[in-house]
Design a protein around this motif. Structure first.
Motif, PDB file in Angstrom:
ATOM      1  N   UNK A  83       0.831  -1.216   0.000  1.00 32.89           N
ATOM      2  CA  UNK A  83       0.000   0.000   0.000  1.00 32.89           C
ATOM      3  C   UNK A  83       0.863   1.262   0.000  1.00 32.89           C
ATOM      4  N   UNK A  84       2.016   1.147   0.650  1.00 34.99           N
ATOM      5  CA  UNK A  84       2.886   2.341   0.706  1.00 34.99           C
ATOM      6  C   UNK A  84       3.486   2.652  -0.663  1.00 34.99           C
ATOM      7  N   UNK A  86       1.674   2.811  -3.391  1.00 32.55           N
ATOM      8  CA  UNK A  86       0.651   3.406  -4.258  1.00 32.55           C
ATOM      9  C   UNK A  86       1.015   4.838  -4.664  1.00 32.55           C
ATOM     10  N   UNK A  87       1.582   5.598  -3.738  1.00 31.61           N
ATOM     11  CA  UNK A  87       1.913   6.976  -4.112  1.00 31.61           C
ATOM     12  C   UNK A  87       3.043   6.975  -5.150  1.00 31.61           C
ATOM     13  N   UNK A  88       3.939   5.959  -5.068  1.00 36.83           N
ATOM     14  CA  UNK A  88       4.997   5.886  -6.088  1.00 36.83           C
ATOM     15  C   UNK A  88       4.400   5.544  -7.457  1.00 36.83           C
ATOM     16  N   UNK A  90       1.513   6.458  -8.456  1.00 37.08           N
ATOM     17  CA  UNK A  90       0.951   7.725  -8.946  1.00 37.08           C
ATOM     18  C   UNK A  90       2.039   8.596  -9.571  1.00 37.08           C
TER      19      UNK A  90
END
Lengths: 141, 367
Positions: A83-84, A86-88, A90
């Motif tokens: 989950x961590x 996901x921003x990568x 994006x």
């Protein structure tokens, strides 16, 4: 280009195949980035990165199901790790949108894609390599 | 893959577990920084990569060749690595040129001399070849040490706090020159530092190590600074304003007003961290809470202020960093508001946090 060298192999067939699919897909992105010229190339790049992100999420789901099925004790932690990222993912999409116009975005996309795949995804998976291989090989216990 | 690949690395000194299941990769031409406080295990990891300590658990691969695992130990001199320590470890009895040629035993003397001269030229020390280390400044010694480490054309360069011996004024210049030389050489570089600014400046990718010997977060300097996943990581980068609260109806009440925490369960106890540059001071034409300035210190390109809400009777004070020419003697009353991008919310149980971007994606994928 990214290669599946032996040190990146988990020796867990389903996951190694998943990783190979991601590597092949990343290499197609690198290819497009090397030759990007017009708007069509830019759209190709965006589409490939979007597919890469989708494939990554499918891989995460398959992997989490497998870890759960073998009672891997840190499955929650590994899920949080996924989950961590996901921003990568994006960021990868943002870089791909800017790649046609901006050479720095192309460089960032290449670099981040390589780290994401080899470090954040595959090297992080090495954490459970021994656990699963020992579980699947009764002679090792 | 050309470069360094480490995985499953664990290491203990007696009962003290200093590394736990650490993995990383450094591709050729890239610089990865291990950033963490003293004692977090980062230098141990570097020493294991160098082969200066026997490996207990894990695998180390350099340029696709395993150099250490449970059954294998390739000694340091056969790993094709360059090493540079914080004290530079130059030989005091040898001249600059002899220090650099010392490790070039595989080359003939003329070739070794030419290679050493080339490296000394690249680091700007070619006019000092006959001097001895004690005749050089700290910055010059550092550059000679870099030339010596790169002269044998290593496949991996390991740097242990390479700038910590330099004074502040010299450090910025030397690290810029060093980075330039490293990028031109194309070598894979793993650097250890406890200095976040140094890591941000030098690294293509930062790996933050916590005090339990684990890597807490990896990413571009931008990711680490703007999207810290742990309170520990956020606090590494200097002063923070810290508040504690409980999520209620998707919000946390703070002295600067409610902060959105829709994606954290109601009832969760949280820490809210706000960087000093995340509190903006304005005149009262912009909405905010009314604050008084308790002290102000001009630091050059910015000012550090201490402020308090005018109507606060609990004595809560906050640090504010102001980048423009903001003179509190000329503005009254002063309002303060908080910028969300400099605000981080962490569960108080020490867990990982998911930022707004993560949460949006998680919701989308759960649908």
């Amino acid at each position: 280009m990214v290669e599946m060298t032996p040190s990146f192999e988990l020796q867990i067939k389903a996951l190694d195949e998943d990783h190979q699919v991601l590597i092949d897909h990343a290499n197609r992105i690198f290819d497009v980035l090397e030759n990007i010229q017009d708007a069509d190339d830019g759209r190709d790049c965006e589409q490939l990165v979007s597919e890469f992100v989708k494939l990554s999420k499918q891989h995460f789901a398959r992997e989490e199901a497998l870890l759960k099925s073998v009672d891997y004790p840190d499955v929650g932690q590994h899920r949080d790790h996924h989950r961590s990222l996901y921003s990568k993912m994006d960021h990868l999409i943002e870089f791909s949108s800017a790649a046609r116009e901006n050479p720095l975005a192309r460089e960032s996309l290449k670099k981040e894609l390589q780290y994401f795949l080899l470090d954040d995804v595959i090297t992080a998976d090495m954490e459970f390599k021994d656990f699963i291989n020992e579980k699947e090989d009764p002679s090792s216990s | 893959m050309k470069g360094l690949h480490i995985f499953g690395l664990s290491h203990a000194y007696g009962d003290n577990q200093v590394l736990r299941d650490v993995g990383l990769m450094v591709p050729a031409g890239e610089l990865v920084c291990l950033l963490g406080p003293s004692g977090c295990g980062k230098s141990t990891l570097l020493r294991l990569a160098a082969g200066l300590e026997p490996l207990q658990h894990g695998t180390i691969v350099i340029n696709d060749t395993e150099v250490a695992n449970a059954d294998l130990f390739v000694p340091p001199e056969h790993r094709r690595i360059g090493l540079m320590f914080q004290d530079y470890a130059l030989f005091p009895h040898l001249s600059v040129i002899d220090n650099v040629t010392f490790g070039l035993t595989a080359m003939g003397s003329k070739e070794a001399h030419n290679r050493a001269m080339d490296m000394l030229d690249q680091v700007g020390m070619h006019t000092h070849i006959d001097k001895h280390p004690h005749m050089l400044s700290g910055g010059q010694q550092q550059r000679v040490a870099l030339a010596r480490a790169l002269a044998p054309k290593p496949e991996l360069l390991l740097l242990d706090e390479p700038f910590s011996g330099l004074d502040t004024s010299m450090r910025a210049r030397i690290r810029e020159q060093t980075l330039d030389v490293l990028k031109r050489s194309g070598v894979a570089t793993l650097m250890v530092t406890h200095d976040p600014e140094e890591a941000m400046f030098m690294a293509d990718r930062i790996k933050v190590m916590g005090d339990e010997g684990r890597i807490l977060q990896a990413g571009r300097p931008h990711d680490i600074f703007y999207h810290p996943k742990h309170e520990f990581v956020a606090r590494l980068f200097g002063m923070m304003n810290r508040l504690e609260g409980v999520v209620e109806k998707g919000q946390i009440n703070t002295p600067f007003g409610p902060i959105n925490a829709r994606h954290i369960e109601d009832g969760q106890q949280v820490s809210v961290l706000v960087r000093p540059e995340g509190i903006h001071l304005t005149d009262n034409s912009i909405p905010g809470v009314n604050v008084e300035v308790l002290s102000t210190h001009l630091l050059g390109h910015d000012s550090l202020m201490r402020v308090r809400r005018v109507d606060d009777h609990d004595g809560l004070e906050f640090h504010v960093r102001v980048h423009n020419e903001f003179d509190p003697a000329l503005i009254y009353p002063i309002n303060a508001h908080v910028e969300p991008e400099y605000t981080f919310i962490f569960p108080r149980d020490g867990g990982r946090v998911f930022d707004q971007q993560d949460r949006r994606d998680m919701e989308a994928s759960d649908e």
